[in-house]
Design an enzyme around this catalytic site. Structure first.
Site, short mmCIF file in Angstrom:
data_model
loop_
_atom_site.label_atom_id
_atom_site.label_comp_id
_atom_site.label_asym_id
_atom_site.label_seq_id
_atom_site.Cartn_x
_atom_site.Cartn_y
_atom_site.Cartn_z
N VAL C 51 26.46 21.15 -3.82
CA VAL C 51 27.20 20.09 -4.47
C VAL C 51 26.43 19.67 -5.71
O VAL C 51 25.26 19.30 -5.62
CB VAL C 51 27.41 18.87 -3.55
N ALA C 96 21.95 17.00 -7.50
CA ALA C 96 22.64 18.03 -6.74
C ALA C 96 22.04 18.08 -5.34
O ALA C 96 21.02 17.43 -5.06
CB ALA C 96 22.49 19.38 -7.42
N LYS C 97 22.67 18.79 -4.46
CA LYS C 97 22.14 19.01 -3.11
C LYS C 97 22.89 20.18 -2.51
O LYS C 97 24.04 20.43 -2.87
CB LYS C 97 22.37 17.77 -2.23
N GLY C 98 22.26 20.92 -1.60
CA GLY C 98 22.97 22.04 -1.01
C GLY C 98 22.35 22.47 0.29
O GLY C 98 21.46 21.80 0.82
N ASP C 137 13.87 21.42 1.15
CA ASP C 137 14.42 20.26 1.84
C ASP C 137 14.31 20.56 3.34
O ASP C 137 13.60 21.48 3.74
CB ASP C 137 15.88 20.10 1.39
#
Lengths: 327, 327, 327, 327, 327, 327
Positions: C51, C96-98, C137
């Protein structure tokens, strides 16, 4: 020899034999045909190549040689050597090497330009700032790098970082000229320090007054060292009180020969290596010290500054524009 | 031999010696290291290469071989041969050849896939629909091409045209399987026509019942030719009235050996080449006819269909999936 | 909660409702299927996603998580949070992050490598040094980043800057390991300074001795703070005179459990949060302080260092290699 | 329903459950924020998306819908359906579907253009002639495709093949307009042939006179079929001797309503589906035949030509320019 | 004039006439049609252009002007001038210049945005961080640069370095605003130093209080110089004791006119240039000193700070956001 | 004239004046400096340019001229003309035109090659198979196109479709040579058919026997037309019974002059245009029929085949290799 040294290192490190094999195989080798029109209108074909040994630690780095007897095995070995050199120096680069099989002395400047541009067109997709960065080597110089930079930029946009050793006006690094000689001086300083000595207060004999030898002499002189004998093909000279190296540089830069320098007396070339001194620096041909003359050497320390048996000052680290190899 | 033939042709054409030299030097050669994890977790490194000989007439074309003793000089010669073949056939392509030094039989399907994908990653920038189009060759097949196509497409988008010889479901050409055998049949037909004869009404002896021989037999049978003797490693058989080739194909496709086929009698393998017939077609190993057996050959016509001394059916034009070379 | 906070901020800023809506909608969301062969030869499919919330202030930045219950809504919220974090910290990045929906603990190292490489192949065109820069992460670490970097570089050339949190040997930043703990120490220092106090001369109780807690303890100790009680799953200990944190680190790094440390006495875990002290630092699970135990807390200051209810030390800023989450 | 059907097929084919799962997960899903200035100067944000289900058989193919209640799950199902449709039709394409959550009727032509161009900017790297080829669908038309083609071409050069369903002047295919109706006619012909009948000599009742129904009527009429009753929102008519379909088309194209057509008598709409006839073709809303009216249907054959419960004629295969949905 | 100056320099340098000609011909000129919908829905076409004079020393650099009478010959001259300016300043850049033939004052902000974005789409392949870097100029400002940066980034990824003069929040350089005025101050300082004088202790008269004049005044004031008279269209004032420049700046920034400033007395505008002083700085229109008024000038030194006859403060080096030229 | 014609057409079509203006402004114009080393080692700079008028209907198409007095306005007009020509011919292309200001006759083949390659390097990003496709024109030929194709392919891979008019061996189209003459024959045939006549049975007088005239004569002869008089600079001849055109072609191809042809009698050149005949075809210079000679023309029909006042056979459609213009 490079592979033998590597295998010995691998044994000492206890490397897995498969990993050892993998480290010996180059990442990529490329050979390309370079056809150019010569000045007389006929066609001539040359074989150019690039061996890219390893990029695990960063973009590959290594010289481009123009030499009629470029030997693929030797180039493979030199590419590998670049991998170990960049790793030992802990700079984030890998190793590569390349060249063109040609006699640069037999080609006009305009033919050399065309040849370099065609070679660049053929390998432009395989080199690059983040991939593999050529440098001058035997038979090439900063002008060669300028041509590569310009031709490469037609394909990839203004890319000065695709080569090192380019002319200073195009972004080349200051100090490259003196770098090898400076390294020799630092090595000398470090060796002497281990024995409680220093450059200042020691006496030096230097064989070779080319790019390596002249800069080594100058920097040692600056540090207070006394260069008492010195020789190249234009003469061998000595001065017990120490040669005035800046004056000698000036003399040579004005086209003078060593034997005509007023601040020293001419001596026999054969006595240079066995001359009395603290430190002997062979900065010309490799292999000059051998079984026969070794017993007569009187120097207390020897710094090996000639690293190549046939063309000692011409490796990537020392070669520079104007040394006359191309013209 | 390729170069010798080329030089002879060059002499006959009165080619300028520089142009001749230029035509002999390959456009580009590339060697890459391909390291893969084996199924047992250890690493293995293989050397892959691609020789691109000439692209003056169009994208280069040539097979990819997987073989433990891939010899660079031989591959260079084969790449050059592809240039002449495409030129003589007047198709707008150049010539290339490549491969990986490996024993495909010693690698699992999963290892072969990984190896092929790594090789493709290493050369993807140098091949392409408009540049160089690989094909199956010794030790590779349509599955290999499918892996290359898929891996290449990750970099360049859906690109079925980057390889020929891919599975029909992925866009491969119909008829590739039979192509070499069909060519043999056409050559036979043309030769006989020159002598006022035709396939129909002639008798045939065929050595080899692999991809080339079985398709040649079948197509000659369709044209009304009488195949009266035939042999491969699983047996040598004859039937004066003509072997029922479709029945024999069915027998073989069900796993039968030639010697067990009911529609013919077993004969001695050594008598095959010297058997009475109109046309003899050696479709297995090259070099089977020599000084010793030549005087005994009774055939009126010989069609050379075995083009490779060590692995006759395995060149790019004839190799096909399922011939068991990979497994 | 993120959106609620944002809306509150928007109201305070008097943001136009359309602009508010536009800031809430992510710039881009991508989901990809990642199919890999497992070690046993069967296929397994995982869903990876990314995202990208906002790039108005620069390339987007955020972690990649590997977790079986990655929740799209939560990830959306975290991507948005990254936008506000980079903006508040005034660094020129977006948010962002995923992640991938998988149980990293159930996958072998080789399966994790394959999965990471396939995921990278699927999103390589959407991330990049100037576009979106992943980081470790939950469930990922510097090895994961090394795989992404390597796979991405196959497509785009040597690109170390495409990820942060990579191994130091490949260009990772020094100090990343200690960064969260150091931040906790700085926050503590700032808070105490507002009340005329300093770390030196204060007493500290720390819950958690993982990446955050151990570095916080060590840095507070260096500043002269007295860590008087400390606990994690391997034990809860106290020492009124102050625990020798470097000694405790050494003990733990040698595999020792907190309860076996000689320089302190074991205490009841339930008493840790309500222990007498100047500053209480919960550095383990979030939500440990609640209505029930709050009245009993005796610390004068509380620094919240556990920011995630289920896996407190695992966010992008604190997770590091070797913390055992992957294995 | 799509997934249920697929699972049933998978069971019948004996598909491995992992492969089944892998076939259900879309290859890639993307959501993007599309912010445009509205004609009144305010900003508006819309969410656009594209689901790419499978590209194993070739570039993905599927419509782009503009609809306020675009439902992600439904779109996923439709993308998957496209994969099965292209596979069953044996065309070398995969399946995709996408759209924007908006009310096309509430946007001006200029706003629709801006929105389409922004959406194209956001996904241009993920679609393409060899990757994924959009087509018109609910709420979009050939003008929409022309905007996509133009905007895409700014990034990738003149690329008419990036969309299908574009205006004929820009390279669109002839016959697209009639394609669904023609398919209905072919299906009818094939069904009747199985029962030894033909269109010529049969009687037909058609519900719906939009794109599907009018073309079906016309083509059936051309083949000699007798259309005896017909209806849409503008009227329901019948003529035992057969309606003159070309005359009716002319009437309608001149803006006439069915109920005003002189060559037939008006009938009650509720009697249409239960009218006496050989073949009944529901070409309007889906789900019109149900438990209640089924027993009364008198047709011998029913051809289902209405495939969508809410907007039956609007799927990718039937939607065309000028049908008034956008304006 | 530029070419004449260049030819004179070429003569002094003894340049080969072919090289001279080659240096005069621009590297590349491009003209593009930019068609946009205006706010009223009609179409309007504008001609945009970019002249790239020379890139031998690095990426080209130069402003983008929006002006109804952009004259191609003048722009060619200005592009050439940029080449000499960057060379003389020894920064590694070449020279370029461009613009659009339009009246920025007659276009709405939204039309200007559309026009700038279309222009960028048309030239994006010819500019770039390593190729050619636009900057604000007459009729454009930091907002224009932000639009170019954003539109360019759609094609090439986040690229703030494609323009200079962008808003500081998007990475623009601090100090750009004051740069021209600061240069004027430095030139003044250097000139006075040559005559054994300094700013401190000298008196100054400044014509123009725009971007150049106000910063020059402020910086001269900071250095201790006494600004005794000063004028622009809003008034001409003097104060023998020295005007309090910071107070005047505050007055003007609050919307005040010069003639209403309390710290000075109003004087006749025509007397400004001939006012008694040490240094006269014309910072408004060029060409204000001429044959007629020259004899009356009483200043000992004149610093030419107005370099453009029609819009003196608007060249690339001085134009800044908010100066009201666009609105 | 082109613009005047266009404006007249625009009026007849009732085009909006803004659209009219937009259609007149070229899409893009580019000028580039092309510097090459001449054979004597000196540098020479030439200005190359390309005007791309409109691409709404497909990739742009138009010739490249080498001429010392290439006039920008004329080229703009010709580019525009190409837009209308491709549109009227309903082929999916737009219009362009370009060239280099040089005297091809004063440059050696090797200089022409270098110039063409440098020009191609400068515009390669702006032309292409899907963008703009050059063709031969005045002063250029199929060899020029081969150089462009080869140089362009260095940047974009094997791209034969980037130019038309290339040598047939490199993929050029058969029939291009005869195309203009064939068009003249078709036009003649169509004109006569309108008047109930045919080529067979009509008599023809042809001025010019270059590429256009000789092919027109040959094709008219093949259709049964009687060519009774014919002339070019090498002679003017007539034969009431009809000239044997194939014999004349043979004569001319062997180097013969028209006046020496045995199958006809020499006549006065001034009588050619006023010779008795059915159809007169001026295929040499334009403007040969004027107020003075018009009253004397006796032909019933005139076909204008000379379209250019100064170099009538040299437009893009007719120019071909070997016509001597370059050499």
């Amino acid at each position: 020899a490079t592979s033998r040294n590597f295998r010995q290192a691998a044994r000492l490190l206890g490397l897995d034999s498969k990993l050892e094999k993998s480290l010996l195989i180059p990442f990529r080798e490329i050979k390309v045909e370079c056809t150019i029109p010569k000045d007389d209108g006929t066609l001539a074909s040359f074989v150019g190549f690039r061996v890219q040994h390893d990029n695990a630690r960063g973009p590959m780095k290594g010289g481009i040689r123009y030499h009629p007897e470029v030997d693929p095995d030797e180039v493979n070995a030199l590419a590998q050597l670049m991998t170990w050199k960049t790793a030992v120096a802990a700079v984030p680069y890998g190793g590569a090497k390349g060249g063109i099989g040609c006699s640069p002395g037999d080609l006009s400047r305009s033919e050399l330009e065309r040849l370099t541009r065609v070679f660049t067109q053929k390998i432009h997709d395989l080199i690059g700032t983040h991939t593999d960065i050529p440098a001058p080597d035997m038979g090439t110089n900063s002008q060669t790098m300028a041509w590569i930079f310009d031709e490469y930029s037609k394909f990839h946009g203004h890319s000065p970082a695709v080569v090192t050793g380019k002319p200073i006006d195009l972004g080349g690094s200051l100090g490259r000229d003196a770098a090898t000689g400076r390294g020799v001086m630092y090595a000398t300083e470090a060796l002497l320090a281990e024995y409680g000595k220093s450059i200042s207060g020691s006496t030096f004999v230097i064989q070779g007054f080319g790019n390596v030898g002249s800069w080594a002499a100058q920097l040692i002189h600056e540090k207070g060292g006394k260069v008492i004998a010195l020789g190249d093909v234009s003469g061998t000279i000595r001065n017990k009180a120490g040669i005035d190296v800046p004056a000698l540089m000036k003399h040579r830069n004005e086209g003078g020969q060593l034997k005509d320098f007023h601040g020293a007396e001419v001596m026999d070339a054969s006595e240079l290596l066995v001359h009395e001194c603290d430190v002997l620096l062979p900065c010309a041909l490799g292999g000059v010290l051998n079984r026969e003359n070794a017993p007569d050497v009187k120097a207390k320390f020897i710094i090996e500054a000639a690293n190549h048996p046939t063309d000692p000052e011409a490796d990537e680290d020392s070669y520079q524009e104007g040394s006359g190899r191309v013209a």
